[in-house]
Design a protein around this motif. Structure first.
Motif, PDB file in Angstrom:
ATOM      1  N   GLU A 233      30.331  44.605  30.606  1.00 37.64           N
ATOM      2  CA  GLU A 233      30.598  44.243  31.985  1.00 37.64           C
ATOM      3  C   GLU A 233      29.404  44.665  32.846  1.00 37.64           C
ATOM      4  O   GLU A 233      28.674  45.597  32.507  1.00 37.64           O
ATOM      5  N   LYS A 234      29.235  43.990  33.940  1.00 37.43           N
ATOM      6  CA  LYS A 234      28.130  44.285  34.857  1.00 37.43           C
ATOM      7  C   LYS A 234      28.354  45.632  35.546  1.00 37.43           C
ATOM      8  O   LYS A 234      29.452  45.921  36.019  1.00 37.43           O
ATOM      9  N   VAL A 235      27.296  46.435  35.592  1.00 41.05           N
ATOM     10  CA  VAL A 235      27.312  47.702  36.323  1.00 41.05           C
ATOM     11  C   VAL A 235      26.169  47.674  37.334  1.00 41.05           C
ATOM     12  O   VAL A 235      25.031  47.344  36.983  1.00 41.05           O
ATOM     13  N   PRO A 242      30.723  45.553  40.569  1.00 44.64           N
ATOM     14  CA  PRO A 242      30.816  44.515  41.603  1.00 44.64           C
ATOM     15  C   PRO A 242      32.111  43.716  41.498  1.00 44.64           C
ATOM     16  O   PRO A 242      32.594  43.418  40.406  1.00 44.64           O
ATOM     17  N   ASP A 243      32.695  43.375  42.652  1.00 48.19           N
ATOM     18  CA  ASP A 243      33.834  42.464  42.657  1.00 48.19           C
ATOM     19  C   ASP A 243      33.374  41.086  42.200  1.00 48.19           C
ATOM     20  O   ASP A 243      32.198  40.727  42.301  1.00 48.19           O
ATOM     21  N   GLU A 244      34.324  40.291  41.677  1.00 49.44           N
ATOM     22  CA  GLU A 244      33.977  38.949  41.209  1.00 49.44           C
ATOM     23  C   GLU A 244      35.054  37.955  41.594  1.00 49.44           C
ATOM     24  O   GLU A 244      36.191  38.328  41.925  1.00 49.44           O
ATOM     25  N   ASP A 245      34.696  36.690  41.544  1.00 50.42           N
ATOM     26  CA  ASP A 245      35.655  35.609  41.718  1.00 50.42           C
ATOM     27  C   ASP A 245      36.563  35.588  40.489  1.00 50.42           C
ATOM     28  O   ASP A 245      36.067  35.428  39.366  1.00 50.42           O
ATOM     29  N   TYR A 250      32.088  36.125  36.198  1.00 46.45           N
ATOM     30  CA  TYR A 250      30.649  36.161  35.985  1.00 46.45           C
ATOM     31  C   TYR A 250      30.176  37.549  35.560  1.00 46.45           C
ATOM     32  O   TYR A 250      29.194  37.687  34.835  1.00 46.45           O
ATOM     33  N   TYR A 251      30.880  38.605  36.008  1.00 41.83           N
ATOM     34  CA  TYR A 251      30.451  39.969  35.716  1.00 41.83           C
ATOM     35  C   TYR A 251      31.192  40.602  34.545  1.00 41.83           C
ATOM     36  O   TYR A 251      30.844  41.703  34.121  1.00 41.83           O
TER      37      TYR A 251
END
Length: 489
Positions: A233-235, A242-245, A250-251
C-alpha cells in the motif's frame, strides 16, 4: 439474440511434430485443474473433503487429461475464510489430514504424471497466527511484521483514534482494525481476522521464502499466489497513509513494489531449480488487474515474474454473449499479451465466481470447452466444469462473501449417497439437486456427454496441431458473424 455457435476447424499440420518437441516448457500449453479440497472427495465420512480424497481422485485427473492440479489452501487455519486465513504456513489443517497424507498424495501424483501446485497466501495471515501474537506484543523482530498505524485524533471524541485513512476493504468496511492491547490499528485488506503482512520488512520476505522452500523441498511443482495486487500500500513520506477514491484503489492495489516482489520469488524458484534440478516450478498469479499491470507481473525484459497471471477476460461470458463479444474478450489478451510474451491462459471459473454453466446457460456449456481448448496456451478448469456442474444456492439475500459458496458444492462422482463425494448424508455444503443426472459415472457411459467431449478435446490439445508453436503459424480465430466464432488450428 441469435444462438451462439462455435466452429472449430482443425488443420492437419503434417510434419510439425518435431517443431513441438522441446519447443515449449511443460506449463505453456498445459491443462490445469483447480481442486477446492473441502469439496472434491471425502475419504473418512465426515462430510468434508480431504487430502486422502484427493489422492483417490488423482487417477480421474489423469483420465481426463490434466497436466497439473492446484489446490486451494490446506494449511492450518481457524477457517474464518475457509482456509485463506492461515495460522501455520508449513502444516496441514487436521480437517484435511496430515503432512504424511500430503506426502503420500504427492508421491502418487508424481508416479502418474500429475503435477501439484499449492495455493500460496502471502498477503496476510490469520489473526491467530503466532507471528501476529508476537507482533501485538512487539516482540523482538516482530514489531513491524504487520502493517500497524497510530491513527488520527478524533476531534469529536478526545482520546479516541480514527482509522489512519479512509481505505475500504475488499469485503466492505474499513481496512483498519483497532487493537486494544497494542493501542494501534492494523491493516486488513480482507476480513479483520486476516491482518496484512508488512512486506517492507525484510524478515517477512525471508519468512515467505522459507515457506516456499519448505514446500519445494517436499516436491511441489509451483504455487498459485493469492491476492497479488494487495501486497503493498502507498505510504506518504511522513509515514501517513493517503485517502483514496473507494472505487479506484489507486493506493492499495497494484503498487510497483508488488511487481518487484514477484520478480524476487521467481528468482528464488529459478535458483532453487538450478541447485536442485528438476522441471520448471511455476508461479500462477491471481490478479484482477488491467493488462498493462499483468504485463509487468510477467516480466519487464530484464526480470521475470509469474509465468501465468490469470486471464479473467472470459468471466464476462453470459446468456446474451454473442460471437463478436467473444472476439472482444479474446482480442485484448491476444493482441497484447500473446504478441508481447507469447503466452496465454484462459479461465472461466474458480472458487470465488459463480459456475460458468449458470452464466452462459446449459445449452452452451460444451461450447465453452471448445473455446478454451481451441485457443492457444494454458486452460484452467475449475473442478466440476468438465461435467457441467451448476451453482448451489445456500442462502437468500446473500452477501458477496456468502455467494462465493454457490460454486463450492461437493463434486458429483455418481448418483449414490451424497453424489459419491462422501459416505455421509450430511456434507459441509449441500450437494446439487441435479447430481443424479450430472455425475462422472453417468457421463462416462454416454457416447456424447459433456465429459466425453471434454476428454476428447484434451487429447486433441496434446496433438502437434494444437501445440503452442509460438510464431510458427497454424492458428487464427475470429467472429465470422454475430453467432459464429471460429478457431482454426
Amino acid at each position: 439474440m441469435g444462438k451462439l455457435t462455435l466452429s472449430l476447424v482443425v488443420l492437419a499440420l503434417v510434419g510439425l511434430t518435431s517443431l513441438a518437441s522441446g519447443a515449449t516448457d511443460w506449463w505453456e500449453d498445459s491443462s490445469l485443474y483447480q481442486i477446492y479440497p473441502r469439496s472434491f472427495k471425502d475419504s473418512d465420512g465426515n462430510g468434508i473433503g480431504d487430502i486422502n480424497g484427493i489422492t483417490e481422485g488423482l487417477d480421474y485427473l489423469k483420465e481426463i487429461g490434466m497436466t497439473a492440479t492446484w489446490l486451494s489452501p490446506i494449511f492450518k487455519s481457524p477457517m474464518a475464510d475457509n482456509g485463506y486465513d492461515i495460522s501455520n504456513f508449513t502444516d496441514i489443517d487436521p480437517i484435511f489430514g496430515t503432512l504424511e497424507d500430503f506426502d503420500v498424495m504427492l508421491k502418487k501424483a508424481k508416479a502418474i504424471g500429475i503435477k501439484i501446485i499449492l495455493d500460496f497466501v502471502p498477503n496476510h495471515s490469520s489473526n491467530e497466527c503466532e507471528w501476529f501474537e508476537k507482533s501485538i506484543n512487539r516482540e523482538d523482530g516482530y514489531e513491524d511484521f504487520y502493517v500497524w498505524a497510530d491513527g488520527k485524533d478524533d476531534p469529536q471524541n478526545p482520546g479516541k483514534k480514527l482509522p489512519p485513512s479512509n481505505w475500504e476493504g475488499v469485503f466492505g468496511g474499513s481496512m483498519w482494525k483497532w487493537n486494544e492491547k497494542r493501542q494501534q490499528f492494523y491493516l486488513h485488506q480482507f476480513l479483520e481476522e486476516q491482518p496484512d503482512f508488512n512486506f517492507r520488512n525484510k524478515q517477512v520476505r525471508e519468512k515467505m521464502l522459507d515457506v516456499l522452500k519448505f514446500w519445494l523441498d517436499r516436491g511441489v511443482d509451483g504455487f498459485r499466489i493469492d491476492a497479488v495486487p494487495h501486497m503493498f500500500e502507498k505510504v506518504n513520506d511522513d509515514g501517513s497513509y493517503p485517502d483514496e477514491d473507494p472505487t479506484n484503489h489507486y493506493y492499495t492495489q497494484d503498487q510497483y513494489e508488488t511487481v518487484e516482489l514477484l520478480y524476487e520469488w521467481r528468482e528464488f524458484l529459478e535458483a532453487y531449480r538450478k541447485k536442485n534440478g528438476g522441471e520448471t516450478r511455476v508461479l500462477l498469479a491471481e490478479a484482477y488487474s488491467p493488462l498493462t499491470m499483468l504485463d509487468k507481473y510477467i516480466g519487464n525484459g530484464t526480470h521475470q515474474g509469474a509465468q501465468i497471471p490469470f486471464n479473467f477476460a472470459l468471466w464476462g461470458l453470459n446468456l446474451t454473449t454473442n460471437a463478436r463479444d467473444v472476439q472482444g474478450m479474446v482480442d485484448g489478451w491476444m493482441s497484447f499479451m500473446w504478441k508481447k510474451h507469447q503466452t496465454a491462459n484462459w479461465v472461466t471459473g474458480n472458487h470465488d465466481m459463480g459456475r460458468v454453466v449458470d452464466r452462459v446457460g446449459e445449452n452452451k456449456k460444451d461450447l465453452i470447452h471448445f473455446l478454451l481448448t481451441g485457443l492457444p496456451g494454458v486452460t484452467v478448469t475449475y473442478y466440476g466444469e468438465e461435467i457441467g456442474m451448476s451453482n448451489v444456492v445456500t442462502c437468500e439475500n446473500c452477501s458477496y462473501v456468502e455467494t462465493r459458496s454457490f460454486s463450492r458444492s461437493p463434486f458429483q462422482w455418481n448418483d449414490g449417497e451424497s453424489a459419491g463425494f462422501s459416505s455421509s448424508n450430511e456434507t459441509w455444503l449441500p450437494v446439487a439437486e441435479d447430481y443424479k443426472s450430472v455425475n462422472v459415472e453417468r457421463l462416462r457411459s454416454l457416447p456424447r456427454s459433456t465429459l466425453k467431449m471434454f476428454v476428447a478435446l484434451q487429447k486433441l490439445k496434446t496433438s502437434s496441431a494444437f501445440k503452442a508453436f509460438k510464431n510458427k503459424g497454424g492458428f487464427s480465430y475470429g467472429a465470422i458473424s454475430e453467432n459464429v466464432f471460429q478457431i482454426i488450428r
